[in-house]
Design a protein around this motif. Sequence first.
Motif, PDB file in Angstrom:
ATOM      1  N   ARG A 103       0.822  -1.214   0.000  1.00  0.00           N
ATOM      2  CA  ARG A 103       0.000   0.000   0.000  1.00  0.00           C
ATOM      3  C   ARG A 103       0.852   1.259   0.000  1.00  0.00           C
ATOM      4  N   GLU A 104       1.956   1.232   0.747  1.00  0.00           N
ATOM      5  CA  GLU A 104       2.763   2.440   0.927  1.00  0.00           C
ATOM      6  C   GLU A 104       3.969   2.502  -0.001  1.00  0.00           C
ATOM      7  N   HIS A 105       4.128   1.503  -0.843  1.00  0.00           N
ATOM      8  CA  HIS A 105       5.289   1.454  -1.735  1.00  0.00           C
ATOM      9  C   HIS A 105       5.309   2.663  -2.652  1.00  0.00           C
ATOM     10  N   ASP A 106       6.518   3.172  -2.927  1.00  0.00           N
ATOM     11  CA  ASP A 106       6.641   4.301  -3.841  1.00  0.00           C
ATOM     12  C   ASP A 106       6.022   4.010  -5.205  1.00  0.00           C
ATOM     13  N   LEU A 107       6.184   2.788  -5.670  1.00  0.00           N
ATOM     14  CA  LEU A 107       5.778   2.449  -7.028  1.00  0.00           C
ATOM     15  C   LEU A 107       4.352   1.918  -7.064  1.00  0.00           C
ATOM     16  N   PRO A 108       3.632   2.146  -8.171  1.00  0.00           N
ATOM     17  CA  PRO A 108       2.317   1.528  -8.322  1.00  0.00           C
ATOM     18  C   PRO A 108       2.451   0.016  -8.393  1.00  0.00           C
ATOM     19  N   VAL A 109       1.547  -0.669  -7.709  1.00  0.00           N
ATOM     20  CA  VAL A 109       1.580  -2.136  -7.652  1.00  0.00           C
ATOM     21  C   VAL A 109       0.298  -2.673  -8.277  1.00  0.00           C
ATOM     22  N   ILE A 110       0.456  -3.478  -9.320  1.00  0.00           N
ATOM     23  CA  ILE A 110      -0.679  -4.062 -10.037  1.00  0.00           C
ATOM     24  C   ILE A 110      -0.699  -5.559  -9.774  1.00  0.00           C
ATOM     25  N   CYS A 111      -1.840  -6.077  -9.404  1.00  0.00           N
ATOM     26  CA  CYS A 111      -1.998  -7.512  -9.196  1.00  0.00           C
ATOM     27  C   CYS A 111      -2.518  -8.154 -10.480  1.00  0.00           C
ATOM     28  N   ALA A 112      -1.800  -9.171 -10.954  1.00  0.00           N
ATOM     29  CA  ALA A 112      -2.287 -10.016 -12.042  1.00  0.00           C
ATOM     30  C   ALA A 112      -2.881 -11.258 -11.366  1.00  0.00           C
ATOM     31  N   LEU A 113      -4.170 -11.218 -11.122  1.00  0.00           N
ATOM     32  CA  LEU A 113      -4.840 -12.263 -10.333  1.00  0.00           C
ATOM     33  C   LEU A 113      -5.059 -13.490 -11.214  1.00  0.00           C
ATOM     34  N   ASN A 114      -4.128 -14.418 -11.143  1.00  0.00           N
ATOM     35  CA  ASN A 114      -4.144 -15.575 -12.038  1.00  0.00           C
ATOM     36  C   ASN A 114      -5.102 -16.674 -11.605  1.00  0.00           C
ATOM     37  N   GLY A 115      -5.639 -16.585 -10.389  1.00  0.00           N
ATOM     38  CA  GLY A 115      -6.545 -17.621  -9.884  1.00  0.00           C
ATOM     39  C   GLY A 115      -7.150 -17.179  -8.581  1.00  0.00           C
ATOM     40  N   ALA A 116      -7.473 -18.150  -7.728  1.00  0.00           N
ATOM     41  CA  ALA A 116      -8.132 -17.843  -6.464  1.00  0.00           C
ATOM     42  C   ALA A 116      -7.198 -17.114  -5.509  1.00  0.00           C
ATOM     43  N   ALA A 117      -7.749 -16.107  -4.830  1.00  0.00           N
ATOM     44  CA  ALA A 117      -7.071 -15.414  -3.731  1.00  0.00           C
ATOM     45  C   ALA A 117      -7.939 -15.628  -2.500  1.00  0.00           C
ATOM     46  N   ILE A 118      -7.427 -16.378  -1.532  1.00  0.00           N
ATOM     47  CA  ILE A 118      -8.234 -16.837  -0.403  1.00  0.00           C
ATOM     48  C   ILE A 118      -7.712 -16.213   0.886  1.00  0.00           C
ATOM     49  N   GLY A 119      -8.611 -15.689   1.706  1.00  0.00           N
ATOM     50  CA  GLY A 119      -8.223 -15.161   3.008  1.00  0.00           C
ATOM     51  C   GLY A 119      -7.150 -14.104   2.892  1.00  0.00           C
ATOM     52  N   GLY A 120      -5.979 -14.387   3.495  1.00  0.00           N
ATOM     53  CA  GLY A 120      -4.864 -13.452   3.424  1.00  0.00           C
ATOM     54  C   GLY A 120      -4.409 -13.180   2.010  1.00  0.00           C
ATOM     55  N   GLY A 121      -4.645 -14.102   1.094  1.00  0.00           N
ATOM     56  CA  GLY A 121      -4.324 -13.865  -0.313  1.00  0.00           C
ATOM     57  C   GLY A 121      -5.202 -12.784  -0.912  1.00  0.00           C
ATOM     58  N   ALA A 122      -6.484 -12.786  -0.534  1.00  0.00           N
ATOM     59  CA  ALA A 122      -7.388 -11.731  -0.994  1.00  0.00           C
ATOM     60  C   ALA A 122      -6.984 -10.388  -0.396  1.00  0.00           C
ATOM     61  N   ALA A 123      -6.576 -10.389   0.882  1.00  0.00           N
ATOM     62  CA  ALA A 123      -6.131  -9.151   1.524  1.00  0.00           C
ATOM     63  C   ALA A 123      -4.936  -8.565   0.790  1.00  0.00           C
ATOM     64  N   LEU A 124      -4.016  -9.435   0.384  1.00  0.00           N
ATOM     65  CA  LEU A 124      -2.817  -8.987  -0.321  1.00  0.00           C
ATOM     66  C   LEU A 124      -3.183  -8.358  -1.663  1.00  0.00           C
ATOM     67  N   ALA A 125      -4.093  -8.988  -2.389  1.00  0.00           N
ATOM     68  CA  ALA A 125      -4.515  -8.433  -3.676  1.00  0.00           C
ATOM     69  C   ALA A 125      -5.263  -7.118  -3.491  1.00  0.00           C
ATOM     70  N   LEU A 126      -6.090  -7.027  -2.447  1.00  0.00           N
ATOM     71  CA  LEU A 126      -6.824  -5.790  -2.170  1.00  0.00           C
ATOM     72  C   LEU A 126      -5.880  -4.620  -1.918  1.00  0.00           C
ATOM     73  N   ALA A 127      -4.698  -4.905  -1.366  1.00  0.00           N
ATOM     74  CA  ALA A 127      -3.748  -3.844  -1.056  1.00  0.00           C
ATOM     75  C   ALA A 127      -3.075  -3.273  -2.295  1.00  0.00           C
ATOM     76  N   CYS A 128      -3.145  -3.991  -3.413  1.00  0.00           N
ATOM     77  CA  CYS A 128      -2.540  -3.501  -4.650  1.00  0.00           C
ATOM     78  C   CYS A 128      -3.337  -2.314  -5.189  1.00  0.00           C
ATOM     79  N   ASP A 129      -2.684  -1.487  -5.982  1.00  0.00           N
ATOM     80  CA  ASP A 129      -3.345  -0.293  -6.497  1.00  0.00           C
ATOM     81  C   ASP A 129      -4.400  -0.628  -7.550  1.00  0.00           C
ATOM     82  N   LEU A 130      -4.118  -1.606  -8.386  1.00  0.00           N
ATOM     83  CA  LEU A 130      -5.038  -2.029  -9.434  1.00  0.00           C
ATOM     84  C   LEU A 130      -4.956  -3.547  -9.552  1.00  0.00           C
ATOM     85  N   VAL A 131      -6.055  -4.169  -9.943  1.00  0.00           N
ATOM     86  CA  VAL A 131      -6.087  -5.624 -10.103  1.00  0.00           C
ATOM     87  C   VAL A 131      -6.676  -5.985 -11.452  1.00  0.00           C
ATOM     88  N   VAL A 132      -5.930  -6.763 -12.227  1.00  0.00           N
ATOM     89  CA  VAL A 132      -6.424  -7.374 -13.464  1.00  0.00           C
ATOM     90  C   VAL A 132      -6.655  -8.850 -13.155  1.00  0.00           C
TER      91      VAL A 132
END
Length: 266
Positions: A103-132
């Motif tokens: 969330r606080e990283h200098d650079l934009p972080v994009i998640c390439a969601l290749n499959g299921a994101a479960i529990g903490g995995g979903a939290a990690l993807a939510l923290a990204c700036d954009l998700v494809v």
Amino acid sequence: MIDAIHDNDAPEILIERRDGVAILLFNRPRAANAQGFTFGGALLSALDEIERDDSVSAIVISGVGKVFCAGGKIGEIMKVDGVDMEEQLRAIRQTFRAVQRIREHDLPVICALNGAAIGGGAALALACDLVVAAEEGSYSFPFGRLGAAAADMGCAYLLPRIVGTARAKQILLTGATINAHEGRADGLFVDVVPRAEVLDTAVALARSIIAAGPRRAVAATKQILLRGESADYATCTSYELYLQCYMLSTDGHKERLKGFLDSRKA
């Protein structure tokens, strides 16, 4: 590359650089890229390494295999007969810190969601700036089904800000799974594409951000957006004022301004 299989002797996080874009890949496909004792530390190290690399201006995060991240590793982070609480706390805290680092990283972080994101995995993807998301991509929030609080690693903060309070309550309290097309309708995903195209689509999005502004300008925009989430209007605009005056003195601004003026003369 995201369909490759690697054994546990390989790095837990793979780093690839493509013309200004750093690709971080979770590299435990046989364990569904679950978050074990070493996951958070490995991800933090990778994020720090990339932030120090001036040749990189955007980050894409994805997973090797068919699962993005299965959350906390059962049998390691969670066991029926219990886990040493201090060891568990240290491991989970590192993963929390990695989520916050995204969330606080200098650079934009994009998640390439290749499959299921479960529990903490979903939290990690939510923290990204954009998700494809791939068509097979999904978010699952099964905390309650495992006898834990229905929020984890910032989900209770991030989810309502994206989908609204009522929808977030519905998702978290029912332990819902949100598929790719539902996620796009909810504003969780900016695009849904075939799995074979998800990484390249995310990289193309990263490159469009790089083309839109110099590294420091993009970082400044990301930081002010973060401030705007929790600051009042006056505080946010005061921060914008001083940040913008700083940006107008940078070489990146001067170079882009000169290029713009030269193109108008031409």
